[in-house]
Design an enzyme around this catalytic site. Structure first.
Site, PDB file in Angstrom:
ATOM      1  N   TRP A 127      -2.768 -14.998  -8.286  1.00 45.90           N
ATOM      2  CA  TRP A 127      -1.524 -15.775  -8.301  1.00 45.90           C
ATOM      3  C   TRP A 127      -1.605 -16.996  -7.386  1.00 45.90           C
ATOM      4  O   TRP A 127      -0.884 -17.957  -7.588  1.00 45.90           O
ATOM      5  CB  TRP A 127      -0.352 -14.904  -7.855  1.00 45.90           C
ATOM      6  CG  TRP A 127       0.112 -13.917  -8.865  1.00 45.90           C
ATOM      7  CD1 TRP A 127       1.053 -14.116  -9.852  1.00 45.90           C
ATOM      8  CD2 TRP A 127      -0.312 -12.557  -9.008  1.00 45.90           C
ATOM      9  NE1 TRP A 127       1.228 -12.968 -10.586  1.00 45.90           N
ATOM     10  CE2 TRP A 127       0.403 -11.986 -10.087  1.00 45.90           C
ATOM     11  CE3 TRP A 127      -1.230 -11.750  -8.329  1.00 45.90           C
ATOM     12  CZ2 TRP A 127       0.230 -10.668 -10.493  1.00 45.90           C
ATOM     13  CZ3 TRP A 127      -1.411 -10.442  -8.729  1.00 45.90           C
ATOM     14  CH2 TRP A 127      -0.683  -9.918  -9.802  1.00 45.90           C
ATOM     15  N   HIS A 174       3.833   1.137  -7.152  1.00 43.90           N
ATOM     16  CA  HIS A 174       3.948   1.845  -8.427  1.00 43.90           C
ATOM     17  C   HIS A 174       4.312   3.315  -8.238  1.00 43.90           C
ATOM     18  O   HIS A 174       4.976   3.904  -9.100  1.00 43.90           O
ATOM     19  CB  HIS A 174       2.650   1.709  -9.219  1.00 43.90           C
ATOM     20  CG  HIS A 174       2.505   0.382  -9.880  1.00 43.90           C
ATOM     21  ND1 HIS A 174       1.976   0.227 -11.151  1.00 43.90           N
ATOM     22  CD2 HIS A 174       2.820  -0.870  -9.468  1.00 43.90           C
ATOM     23  CE1 HIS A 174       1.978  -1.057 -11.474  1.00 43.90           C
ATOM     24  NE2 HIS A 174       2.487  -1.741 -10.461  1.00 43.90           N
TER      25      HIS A 174
END
EC number: 1.11.1.5
Length: 361
Positions: free
Chosen positions: A261, A122
């Protein structure tokens, strides 16, 4: 007793995954995969003590590494010395991060590694090729409003985790520290080597990027291409970068989404892609944003942007290739992650000067 059971369970999980991880020529030695029981998070306060033997006065980058000036003795009129860090000095920083990852297990699934990868991602993923702004050069997420952007929710955990490292090695910039930590985390969690080089300079609040430059998980393939295309990535590179979802999990108090995930959120593998291709996914019925759950166990999740990777023909061919070939994914992820970490950085060094750090034993 419960802690021991959790540790044994994780040890079994990693044991079952080890053949897939170690099949790659980039893989981490077995002893590098360390996971302990999960405890409640508590951040460490940074030390306010000053040293009477070393008072840092400023930073001036020179060449591929930084030249750092400090005062010897801490007194007015004391001699000024210049310290130019070498590869060995950066290896010490890497080692300190790796040691802290092994010892501090009071985070998701027993590891801060995934959130360090997210911090590096990020901090770098704000780059805009057209304007030349954003990217890892600056570490402007230290300041509001960038630290308060929705996409950066929860990254204070990663920044706080690295503060003791910054205190121990005050000569390294936050920009270099955050990206080095991301490279370290990937390697220590079984991923590929991530070549890295120093040279980033920290900026003040005026360098903060506008909100909206990072991916929005609620969107589709058009959004993916717009966000990643702004940074200069092609379809293959976009899919490889999203493969960072091999690590970690989503949180309702941050992104609003919930769950991991895959079944090994602290081990870097190609399982994210295999599950996208081989598992059947259905919308989760819950009081939250639209996300998908696996039909088999109903314990995993995928973002709408994740499912877009198999719904779009241009993306799907790369997903299928990575699902079948772990070595190809490791190699191409390494290349594109290095590219991401270097976007917008005015290096004075050459790509040949990148370091490949030795992993912990």
């Amino acid at each position: 007793m419960a802690s021991a059971a959790r540790s044994a369970s994780r040890a079994f999980l990693r044991s079952s995954l080890r053949p897939a991880v170690r099949s790659s020529r980039f893989a981490l030695p077995t002893q590098g995969l360390r996971v302990a029981s999960r405890r409640g998070y508590s951040s460490e306060a940074s030390s306010g003590k000053s040293s009477n033997t070393l008072l840092w006065a400023g930073v001036a980058l020179a060449g591929g590494a930084g030249a750092y000036f400090y005062l010897q003795g801490g007194d007015v009129g004391a001699s000024t010395k210049v310290f130019t860090p070498t590869k060995e000095d950066y290896q010490k920083v890497y080692n300190a991060i790796a040691e802290r990852l092994a010892n501090e297990t009071d985070y998701d699934d027993g590891s801060y590694g995934p959130v360090l990868v997210r911090l590096a991602w990020h901090a770098s993923g704000t780059y805009d090729a057209e304007t030349g702004t954003g990217g890892s050069n600056g570490a402007t997420m230290r300041f509001a409003p960038e630290s308060d952007h929705g996409a950066n929710a929860g990254l204070k955990y990663a920044r706080d985790f690295l503060e003791p490292i910054k205190a121990k090695f005050p000569w390294i910039t936050y920009s270099d520290l955050w990206t080095l930590a991301g490279a370290c985390a990937i390697q220590e969690l079984g991923g590929p080597d991530i070549p890295w080089r120093p040279g980033r300079q920290d900026k003040d609040v005026s360098g903060c990027t506008p909100d909206g430059r990072l991916p929005d998980a609620t969107k589709n393939q058009d959004h993916i291409r717009a966000i990643f295309g702004r940074m200069g990535f092609d379809d293959r590179e976009m899919v490889a970068l999203i493969g960072a979802h091999a690590l970690g999990r989503a949180h309702t108090d941050r992104s609003g989404f919930d769950g991991p995930w895959n079944f090994s959120p602290t081990v870097f593998t190609n399982e994210f892609f295999r599950l996208l291709v081989e598992e059947k996914w259905q919308p989760r019925k819950w009081n939250g944003p639209k996300q998908f759950t696996d039909n088999t166990t109903k314990t995993l999740m995928m973002f709408p942007t994740d499912l877009a990777l198999v719904q779009d023909k241009g993306f799907r061919k790369h997903v299928e290739r990575y699902a079948k070939d772990s070595d190809a994914f490791f190699k191409e992820f390494s290349e594109v992650f290095v590219k991401l970490l270097e976007l917008g950085v005015p290096f004075n060094s050459k790509v040949e000067d990148r370091y490949v750090f030795k992993r912990s034993e």
